[in-house]
Motif scaffolding. Sequence first.
Motif, PDB file in Angstrom:
ATOM      1  N   ARG A  37       0.841  -1.187   0.000  1.00  0.00           N
ATOM      2  CA  ARG A  37       0.000   0.000   0.000  1.00  0.00           C
ATOM      3  C   ARG A  37       0.876   1.236   0.000  1.00  0.00           C
ATOM      4  O   ARG A  37       1.870   1.314   0.715  1.00  0.00           O
ATOM      5  CB  ARG A  37      -0.896  -0.013   1.232  1.00  0.00           C
ATOM      6  CG  ARG A  37      -2.023   1.025   1.163  1.00  0.00           C
ATOM      7  CD  ARG A  37      -2.889   0.931   2.404  1.00  0.00           C
ATOM      8  NE  ARG A  37      -4.016   1.824   2.306  1.00  0.00           N
ATOM      9  CZ  ARG A  37      -4.815   2.096   3.317  1.00  0.00           C
ATOM     10  NH1 ARG A  37      -4.639   1.537   4.481  1.00  0.00           N
ATOM     11  NH2 ARG A  37      -5.841   2.917   3.164  1.00  0.00           N
ATOM     12  N   GLU A  61      -4.795  -5.250   2.118  1.00  0.00           N
ATOM     13  CA  GLU A  61      -4.507  -5.520   0.709  1.00  0.00           C
ATOM     14  C   GLU A  61      -5.417  -6.599   0.129  1.00  0.00           C
ATOM     15  O   GLU A  61      -5.038  -7.337  -0.784  1.00  0.00           O
ATOM     16  CB  GLU A  61      -3.028  -5.854   0.500  1.00  0.00           C
ATOM     17  CG  GLU A  61      -2.116  -4.725   0.943  1.00  0.00           C
ATOM     18  CD  GLU A  61      -0.653  -4.954   0.646  1.00  0.00           C
ATOM     19  OE1 GLU A  61      -0.317  -5.997   0.033  1.00  0.00           O
ATOM     20  OE2 GLU A  61       0.168  -4.108   1.015  1.00  0.00           O
ATOM     21  N   TRP A  79      -7.986  -6.485  -2.041  1.00  0.00           N
ATOM     22  CA  TRP A  79      -8.550  -5.486  -2.939  1.00  0.00           C
ATOM     23  C   TRP A  79      -9.978  -5.816  -3.358  1.00  0.00           C
ATOM     24  O   TRP A  79     -10.835  -4.931  -3.401  1.00  0.00           O
ATOM     25  CB  TRP A  79      -7.655  -5.324  -4.167  1.00  0.00           C
ATOM     26  CG  TRP A  79      -6.205  -5.152  -3.863  1.00  0.00           C
ATOM     27  CD1 TRP A  79      -5.164  -5.899  -4.345  1.00  0.00           C
ATOM     28  CD2 TRP A  79      -5.604  -4.165  -3.001  1.00  0.00           C
ATOM     29  NE1 TRP A  79      -3.972  -5.450  -3.837  1.00  0.00           N
ATOM     30  CE2 TRP A  79      -4.210  -4.387  -3.014  1.00  0.00           C
ATOM     31  CE3 TRP A  79      -6.093  -3.129  -2.211  1.00  0.00           C
ATOM     32  CZ2 TRP A  79      -3.307  -3.615  -2.284  1.00  0.00           C
ATOM     33  CZ3 TRP A  79      -5.206  -2.354  -1.474  1.00  0.00           C
ATOM     34  CH2 TRP A  79      -3.843  -2.590  -1.517  1.00  0.00           C
ATOM     35  N   GLN A 108      -4.606  -0.555  -7.327  1.00  0.00           N
ATOM     36  CA  GLN A 108      -3.652  -1.544  -6.835  1.00  0.00           C
ATOM     37  C   GLN A 108      -3.722  -2.844  -7.630  1.00  0.00           C
ATOM     38  O   GLN A 108      -2.740  -3.589  -7.701  1.00  0.00           O
ATOM     39  CB  GLN A 108      -3.903  -1.822  -5.352  1.00  0.00           C
ATOM     40  CG  GLN A 108      -3.704  -0.611  -4.456  1.00  0.00           C
ATOM     41  CD  GLN A 108      -2.363   0.073  -4.694  1.00  0.00           C
ATOM     42  OE1 GLN A 108      -1.305  -0.534  -4.534  1.00  0.00           O
ATOM     43  NE2 GLN A 108      -2.397   1.339  -5.076  1.00  0.00           N
TER      44      GLN A 108
END
Length: 251
Positions: free
Chosen positions: A3, A114, A116, A148
């Motif tokens: 991130r 994370e 996503w 991301q």
Amino acid sequence: MARSRYLTVLPLLVAVFLMSGCSLPSTRKRDADVHYTLGLSYLREKDATRALKEFLEAEEYDSGRADIQSALGQTYQMKRAFSEAEKHYLRALRLSNDSPDYQNNLADLYLTMERWDDAILYFRKAADNLLFGHPEVAYTGMGYAYHQKREYLAAASSYNEALKNNPRYAPAHLQLGKAYYALDKVEKAIASYQQALEYAPDFAQAHFELGVAYIRTKQTTKAVASFKEVQRLAPDSDLGRDAADYIKILK
């Protein structure tokens, strides 16, 4: 992918300062309220340890309040106890019949973890709820998750949705600029960074990204000026130190 240390979309978290009703005896309800209010004061001061103690005390008196569960989620997230944070956010959602505020906060946790696709799912749920007061925040978070995943067109689309809801939301302009930059549309990126600075002139990250874009377009003098603004606004931060390094290279 890690991130970004320069992410300032937020705050993505929506504050949990609303109290829900309760049918407990008045003494237990009052004690829960007292500890919850104390916890909020510590949370505002970013004292996660004291906040956690108070919220746990509040939960002892009333474990069925969604706002207490969400506050516990936020505090555990601050302390990077992510599995505990997720557990309390999910409990808050069950108790609140899927409040969009809590959906947004859970999505923010998934950004930190994370995860996503999970973040996109819950940001979308929050953004689609007509009772959610901050759809621009949810759409911006969704865009960051897409970014991301390197799905830059989807990211740009999400940021544009954020700006339809709040054209003055500077973080969405900033992140839109980063999506354009990733798509090699540098002039559009510059325009987005400038728009962010129109609404938030002291937005250090926007000055920094603008400086990087100016380097790409060989506008060295403007790049140096942007990095000097970063140094002025955030001299002791990683951003400020990186800006100083760029200035040394460019001079």
